[in-house]
Design a protein around this motif. Structure first.
Motif, PDB file in Angstrom:
ATOM      1  N   ILE A 140     -20.549 -10.390 -20.044  1.00 42.10           N
ATOM      2  CA  ILE A 140     -20.420  -9.423 -18.953  1.00 42.10           C
ATOM      3  C   ILE A 140     -18.948  -9.228 -18.618  1.00 42.10           C
ATOM      4  O   ILE A 140     -18.201 -10.194 -18.483  1.00 42.10           O
ATOM      5  CB  ILE A 140     -21.180  -9.906 -17.696  1.00 42.10           C
ATOM      6  N   LEU A 141     -18.548  -7.971 -18.471  1.00 42.03           N
ATOM      7  CA  LEU A 141     -17.204  -7.675 -17.978  1.00 42.03           C
ATOM      8  C   LEU A 141     -17.180  -7.869 -16.466  1.00 42.03           C
ATOM      9  O   LEU A 141     -18.145  -7.507 -15.775  1.00 42.03           O
ATOM     10  CB  LEU A 141     -16.817  -6.237 -18.299  1.00 42.03           C
ATOM     11  N   PRO A 142     -16.093  -8.401 -15.922  1.00 38.73           N
ATOM     12  CA  PRO A 142     -16.005  -8.545 -14.460  1.00 38.73           C
ATOM     13  C   PRO A 142     -16.181  -7.223 -13.725  1.00 38.73           C
ATOM     14  O   PRO A 142     -16.684  -7.197 -12.605  1.00 38.73           O
ATOM     15  CB  PRO A 142     -14.606  -9.122 -14.246  1.00 38.73           C
ATOM     16  N   LEU A 143     -15.794  -6.130 -14.364  1.00 40.70           N
ATOM     17  CA  LEU A 143     -15.938  -4.812 -13.750  1.00 40.70           C
ATOM     18  C   LEU A 143     -17.402  -4.514 -13.425  1.00 40.70           C
ATOM     19  O   LEU A 143     -17.705  -3.884 -12.416  1.00 40.70           O
ATOM     20  CB  LEU A 143     -15.358  -3.733 -14.665  1.00 40.70           C
ATOM     21  N   THR A 144     -18.322  -4.988 -14.275  1.00 42.69           N
ATOM     22  CA  THR A 144     -19.745  -4.743 -14.019  1.00 42.69           C
ATOM     23  C   THR A 144     -20.266  -5.576 -12.859  1.00 42.69           C
ATOM     24  O   THR A 144     -21.367  -5.332 -12.380  1.00 42.69           O
ATOM     25  CB  THR A 144     -20.605  -5.019 -15.270  1.00 42.69           C
ATOM     26  N   LEU A 145     -19.489  -6.539 -12.413  1.00 41.74           N
ATOM     27  CA  LEU A 145     -19.836  -7.293 -11.208  1.00 41.74           C
ATOM     28  C   LEU A 145     -19.125  -6.729  -9.981  1.00 41.74           C
ATOM     29  O   LEU A 145     -19.691  -6.680  -8.892  1.00 41.74           O
ATOM     30  CB  LEU A 145     -19.471  -8.771 -11.377  1.00 41.74           C
ATOM     31  N   VAL A 146     -17.893  -6.289 -10.171  1.00 37.39           N
ATOM     32  CA  VAL A 146     -17.083  -5.795  -9.056  1.00 37.39           C
ATOM     33  C   VAL A 146     -17.620  -4.472  -8.520  1.00 37.39           C
ATOM     34  O   VAL A 146     -17.710  -4.282  -7.308  1.00 37.39           O
ATOM     35  CB  VAL A 146     -15.604  -5.657  -9.492  1.00 37.39           C
ATOM     36  N   VAL A 147     -17.996  -3.566  -9.407  1.00 37.64           N
ATOM     37  CA  VAL A 147     -18.423  -2.226  -8.976  1.00 37.64           C
ATOM     38  C   VAL A 147     -19.660  -2.272  -8.068  1.00 37.64           C
ATOM     39  O   VAL A 147     -19.640  -1.682  -6.982  1.00 37.64           O
ATOM     40  CB  VAL A 147     -18.633  -1.288 -10.188  1.00 37.64           C
ATOM     41  N   PRO A 148     -20.739  -2.960  -8.444  1.00 42.87           N
ATOM     42  CA  PRO A 148     -21.888  -2.990  -7.516  1.00 42.87           C
ATOM     43  C   PRO A 148     -21.574  -3.690  -6.188  1.00 42.87           C
ATOM     44  O   PRO A 148     -22.019  -3.233  -5.136  1.00 42.87           O
ATOM     45  CB  PRO A 148     -22.969  -3.769  -8.284  1.00 42.87           C
ATOM     46  N   VAL A 149     -20.799  -4.764  -6.238  1.00 47.21           N
ATOM     47  CA  VAL A 149     -20.465  -5.473  -5.001  1.00 47.21           C
ATOM     48  C   VAL A 149     -19.608  -4.592  -4.095  1.00 47.21           C
ATOM     49  O   VAL A 149     -19.866  -4.457  -2.899  1.00 47.21           O
ATOM     50  CB  VAL A 149     -19.763  -6.817  -5.311  1.00 47.21           C
ATOM     51  N   LEU A 150     -18.591  -3.966  -4.666  1.00 46.23           N
ATOM     52  CA  LEU A 150     -17.722  -3.090  -3.880  1.00 46.23           C
ATOM     53  C   LEU A 150     -18.497  -1.882  -3.356  1.00 46.23           C
ATOM     54  O   LEU A 150     -18.320  -1.475  -2.204  1.00 46.23           O
ATOM     55  CB  LEU A 150     -16.521  -2.638  -4.720  1.00 46.23           C
ATOM     56  N   SER A 151     -19.376  -1.328  -4.162  1.00 48.33           N
ATOM     57  CA  SER A 151     -20.207  -0.203  -3.716  1.00 48.33           C
ATOM     58  C   SER A 151     -21.087  -0.610  -2.549  1.00 48.33           C
ATOM     59  O   SER A 151     -21.218   0.130  -1.571  1.00 48.33           O
ATOM     60  CB  SER A 151     -21.095   0.300  -4.862  1.00 48.33           C
ATOM     61  N   PHE A 152     -21.683  -1.800  -2.642  1.00 52.07           N
ATOM     62  CA  PHE A 152     -22.535  -2.301  -1.563  1.00 52.07           C
ATOM     63  C   PHE A 152     -21.732  -2.483  -0.280  1.00 52.07           C
ATOM     64  O   PHE A 152     -22.172  -2.092   0.804  1.00 52.07           O
ATOM     65  CB  PHE A 152     -23.190  -3.614  -1.993  1.00 52.07           C
ATOM     66  N   VAL A 153     -20.532  -3.037  -0.405  1.00 56.16           N
ATOM     67  CA  VAL A 153     -19.671  -3.237   0.771  1.00 56.16           C
ATOM     68  C   VAL A 153     -19.296  -1.886   1.382  1.00 56.16           C
ATOM     69  O   VAL A 153     -19.331  -1.714   2.612  1.00 56.16           O
ATOM     70  CB  VAL A 153     -18.409  -4.045   0.397  1.00 56.16           C
ATOM     71  N   LEU A 154     -18.956  -0.911   0.547  1.00 51.52           N
ATOM     72  CA  LEU A 154     -18.615   0.419   1.056  1.00 51.52           C
ATOM     73  C   LEU A 154     -19.813   1.080   1.737  1.00 51.52           C
ATOM     74  O   LEU A 154     -19.664   1.726   2.778  1.00 51.52           O
ATOM     75  CB  LEU A 154     -18.103   1.303  -0.082  1.00 51.52           C
ATOM     76  N   MET A 155     -21.000   0.905   1.163  1.00 51.03           N
ATOM     77  CA  MET A 155     -22.199   1.481   1.779  1.00 51.03           C
ATOM     78  C   MET A 155     -22.506   0.807   3.118  1.00 51.03           C
ATOM     79  O   MET A 155     -22.916   1.483   4.070  1.00 51.03           O
ATOM     80  CB  MET A 155     -23.386   1.369   0.830  1.00 51.03           C
ATOM     81  N   LEU A 156     -22.317  -0.505   3.194  1.00 53.67           N
ATOM     82  CA  LEU A 156     -22.504  -1.197   4.472  1.00 53.67           C
ATOM     83  C   LEU A 156     -21.484  -0.715   5.508  1.00 53.67           C
ATOM     84  O   LEU A 156     -21.832  -0.524   6.679  1.00 53.67           O
ATOM     85  CB  LEU A 156     -22.378  -2.705   4.289  1.00 53.67           C
ATOM     86  N   GLY A 157     -20.242  -0.506   5.078  1.00 55.17           N
ATOM     87  CA  GLY A 157     -19.223   0.024   5.987  1.00 55.17           C
ATOM     88  C   GLY A 157     -19.587   1.402   6.489  1.00 55.17           C
ATOM     89  O   GLY A 157     -19.441   1.702   7.682  1.00 55.17           O
ATOM     90  N   LEU A 158     -20.085   2.242   5.603  1.00 52.20           N
ATOM     91  CA  LEU A 158     -20.511   3.584   6.004  1.00 52.20           C
ATOM     92  C   LEU A 158     -21.692   3.512   6.961  1.00 52.20           C
ATOM     93  O   LEU A 158     -21.735   4.241   7.962  1.00 52.20           O
ATOM     94  CB  LEU A 158     -20.870   4.413   4.778  1.00 52.20           C
ATOM     95  N   LEU A 159     -22.630   2.631   6.676  1.00 50.00           N
ATOM     96  CA  LEU A 159     -23.767   2.454   7.568  1.00 50.00           C
ATOM     97  C   LEU A 159     -23.313   1.993   8.948  1.00 50.00           C
ATOM     98  O   LEU A 159     -23.799   2.496   9.974  1.00 50.00           O
ATOM     99  CB  LEU A 159     -24.750   1.447   6.969  1.00 50.00           C
ATOM    100  N   TYR A 160     -22.358   1.081   8.987  1.00 46.43           N
ATOM    101  CA  TYR A 160     -21.827   0.598  10.261  1.00 46.43           C
ATOM    102  C   TYR A 160     -21.188   1.742  11.052  1.00 46.43           C
ATOM    103  O   TYR A 160     -21.435   1.901  12.248  1.00 46.43           O
ATOM    104  CB  TYR A 160     -20.816  -0.516  10.019  1.00 46.43           C
ATOM    105  N   VAL A 161     -20.379   2.550  10.371  1.00 45.87           N
ATOM    106  CA  VAL A 161     -19.724   3.683  11.041  1.00 45.87           C
ATOM    107  C   VAL A 161     -20.772   4.669  11.543  1.00 45.87           C
ATOM    108  O   VAL A 161     -20.684   5.161  12.673  1.00 45.87           O
ATOM    109  CB  VAL A 161     -18.712   4.365  10.098  1.00 45.87           C
ATOM    110  N   CYS A 162     -21.781   4.936  10.724  1.00 41.63           N
ATOM    111  CA  CYS A 162     -22.836   5.868  11.147  1.00 41.63           C
ATOM    112  C   CYS A 162     -23.587   5.340  12.357  1.00 41.63           C
ATOM    113  O   CYS A 162     -23.862   6.085  13.295  1.00 41.63           O
ATOM    114  CB  CYS A 162     -23.806   6.120  10.001  1.00 41.63           C
ATOM    115  N   LEU A 163     -23.924   4.061  12.338  1.00 43.20           N
ATOM    116  CA  LEU A 163     -24.633   3.483  13.478  1.00 43.20           C
ATOM    117  C   LEU A 163     -23.759   3.438  14.717  1.00 43.20           C
ATOM    118  O   LEU A 163     -24.234   3.633  15.826  1.00 43.20           O
ATOM    119  CB  LEU A 163     -25.139   2.079  13.136  1.00 43.20           C
ATOM    120  N   LEU A 164     -22.476   3.194  14.508  1.00 46.20           N
ATOM    121  CA  LEU A 164     -21.539   3.126  15.623  1.00 46.20           C
ATOM    122  C   LEU A 164     -21.430   4.467  16.332  1.00 46.20           C
ATOM    123  O   LEU A 164     -21.386   4.525  17.561  1.00 46.20           O
ATOM    124  CB  LEU A 164     -20.164   2.679  15.107  1.00 46.20           C
ATOM    125  N   TYR A 165     -21.414   5.557  15.567  1.00 46.37           N
ATOM    126  CA  TYR A 165     -21.208   6.876  16.172  1.00 46.37           C
ATOM    127  C   TYR A 165     -22.496   7.622  16.479  1.00 46.37           C
ATOM    128  O   TYR A 165     -22.455   8.673  17.103  1.00 46.37           O
ATOM    129  CB  TYR A 165     -20.310   7.732  15.273  1.00 46.37           C
TER     130      TYR A 165
END
Length: 177
Positions: A140-165
């Motif tokens: 496995i390339l590390p990129l195949t681990l980083v992309v889903p984790v980073l995407s999940f973190v970004l989606m959680l951040g977006l969800l937080y902003v949406c819930l906040l506003y």
């Protein structure tokens, strides 16, 4: 199909699916807020990749600096496209904004061909992203681990902003009683 091959395909699918999810969220946000199908969405994404490429190869920036710079310049490019092509048409009929969106898409595609050329280019990646992780028969390339984790973190951040506003403030909750 062996278990090792299945696991490798699973990680590849998660990586690709994560990218698709981020792009789909971008389309959804633009359409949900502006009621505009932004045909130039992918082209803005392409500009970001070219900005990383040129930052690393032409300006010899460290990879992480090139990525952060590309995020900033790509964001400014998106704002510029909005101000020039979409904002003047906010009160116009929907078809005008749609035609403008298609025009921006064609413009950015042809701009990239003229400025960057049509030759496919590979972005130089840091060693920690290309060093293969081997677990048994799974590679496995590390990129195949980083992309889903980073995407999940970004989606959680977006969800937080949406819930906040979108959630009512405590002051609004006391008024409704």
């Amino acid at each position: 199909m062996s278990l090792a091959m299945f696991v490798q395909h699973l990680f590849n699918a998660l990586t690709l699916g994560s990218l698709y999810a981020l792009i789909a969220i971008g389309y959804t946000m633009v359409y949900g807020i502006l009621r505009l199908i932004n045909f130039a969405h992918g082209e803005i994404f392409m500009l970001g990749a070219y900005f990383v490429f040129w930052g690393v190869t032409l300006f010899h920036l460290p990879w992480i600096v090139a990525v952060i710079g590309a995020i900033a310049v790509t964001s400014l490019s998106g704002i510029l496209v909005d101000r020039v092509a979409y904002k003047p048409l906010r009160e116009a009929p929907r078809i005008s904004a749609l035609i403008s969106s298609i025009g921006v898409s064609f413009f950015l595609q042809n701009f990239a061909i003229v400025v960057f050329s049509a030759i496919p280019r590979q972005v130089q990646r840091p060693d920690w992203l290309v060093k293969i992780i081997i677990v048994g028969k799974i590679r496995i390339l590390p990129l195949t681990l980083v992309v889903p984790v980073l995407s999940f973190v970004l989606m959680l951040g977006l969800l937080y902003v949406c819930l906040l506003y979108t959630s009512p403030s405590p002051r609004d909750r006391t008024r409704s009683r």
